[in-house]
Design an enzyme around this catalytic site. Structure first.
Site: not given
Ligand code: TYM
Length: 345
Positions: A126, A210, A213
């Protein structure tokens, strides 16, 4: 004194095992969220004492639009109910409604090492993706998550495989705290589906990644409120391979992912899926998966429409959920404060 302890022990051995899990309100849940976690949450409600949270405090580790976060938090609450979480049977609450989460975070942060947090792969991913906002919350996020679990003395935590490392950290924090201050926390066990059972549902456009969203390509990801024709279209354009045989085999990431999804929503075994599509092409298979997913999610869409239309009922449920959660969390927090040497108020 002894009597109270005996009573407590009896209560612990008599009570059902406790479950805790959470989901971020950063958008409509994906098929990955659903098959990896939320479907199990609903299934476990009879056997366990379940506590589930819409973790809006986690969501602000990435920049959010405030009005949108508020709306999505309520929508996620309604979505969890639409997926079968019964707010009478389980405790379903919004994380920021229970201040103990922020308070436990501080104490546990002081029991967590910088080095441990630096090893978290999700932090590395991230922070690479959001290089302009590598905030302290993003770094200490796994501590907040450990607190979520430990405050409720959870025995079992149902999550997808991507949360495994965070859960291991939560176990380490619990063990360390117990070692330093005496038994305070239950050390939680993960509950992760098998790879073939949906532990990690992959992107439809890049089956090595993966399903998420936050993916920029909307076709990579099925949202559980997508219209049936949209779902079918997304599956029809799913990336597979240059062969034509529907079978589960190493290297066939796209087909393996579709077989996992098909098996999860229909209950069919991999052998029977291979038999069903022997001699047929990928086109037939992709269409069948799309139709099966659309059919499986139809009741979720119907339930959602009903719940989201009744804001009064939702408010009643989340307020009650917060009160019930708070009672349990505050008991643990009080114990933590006492153990570390804070003066009682
Ligand atoms: P979150 O919101 O990213 O995801 C919610 C749940 O969905 C699972 N999941 C998947 N499973 C299979 N395949 C996928 N493609 C997929 N994508 C997501 C996740 O593993 C998760 O179980 N930090 C957590 C939320 C959290 C939490 C907690 C979980 C906060 N506190 C305490 C358990 C216990 C998160 O960001 O999940």
């Amino acid at each position: 004194m002894e009597n109270t302890e005996n009573k407590e022990q009896l209560q612990t051995s008599e009570r059902k095992k406790r479950i805790f899990s959470g989901i971020q309100p950063t958008g409509v849940f994906t098929l990955g969220n659903y098959l990896g976690a939320v479907k199990n949450w609903s299934k476990l409600q009879d056997e366990y004492d379940c506590i589930y949270s819409i973790v809006n405090m986690h969501a602000i580790t990435l920049r959010q639009d405030p009005a949108e976060l508020r709306r999505r938090t309520i929508e996620s609450y309604a979505l969890a109910m639409a997926c079968g979480i019964d707010p009478d049977k389980s405790i379903l609450f919004i994380q920021s409604h229970v201040p103990a989460h922020a308070e436990a975070n501080w104490v546990l942060g002081c029991t967590t090492q910088f080095g441990e947090l630096s090893r978290m792969t999700q932090f590395k991913d991230k922070s690479a993706k959001h290089a302009d906002n590598i905030n302290a919350g993003l770094f200490t996020y796994p501590v907040l998550m450990a607190g979520d679990i430990l405050l409720y003395q959870a025995d079992v935590v149902p999550v997808g495989i991507d949360q495994k490392q965070h859960l291991e950290l939560a176990r380490n924090i619990a063990e360390r705290f117990n070692g330093l201050y005496g038994k305070t926390f239950t050390v939680p066990e993960p509950y992760i589906p098998s790879a073939q059972g949906g532990a990690k549902i992959m992107s439809l456009t890049d089956p090595t990644k993966k399903m998420s969203k936050s993916d920029e390509n909307p076709r990579s990801c099925v949202l559980i409120l997508d219209e049936p024709n949209v779902i079918i279209k997304k599956f029809k354009s799913a990336i597979t391979d240059s062969e034509s045989e529907v079978c589960y085999r190493e290297g066939k990431d796209g087909i393996n992912n579709l077989m996992t999804i098909y098996s999860a929503v229909t209950g069919f075994s991999f052998e029977s899926i291979e038999r069903e599509f022997a001699g047929k092409g990928y086109g037939d298979f992709k269409l069948a998966v799309g139709e099966a997913v659309a059919e499986h999610l139809a009741p979720v869409r119907e339930n959602y429409a009903r719940y989201i239309a009744d804001k009064g009922y939702l408010e009643e449920c989340y307020k009650r959920g917060a009160e019930r959660a708070e009672r349990i969390a505050n008991r643990t927090l009080e114990k933590m404060y006492k153990k570390v040497g804070f003066v009682a108020r």
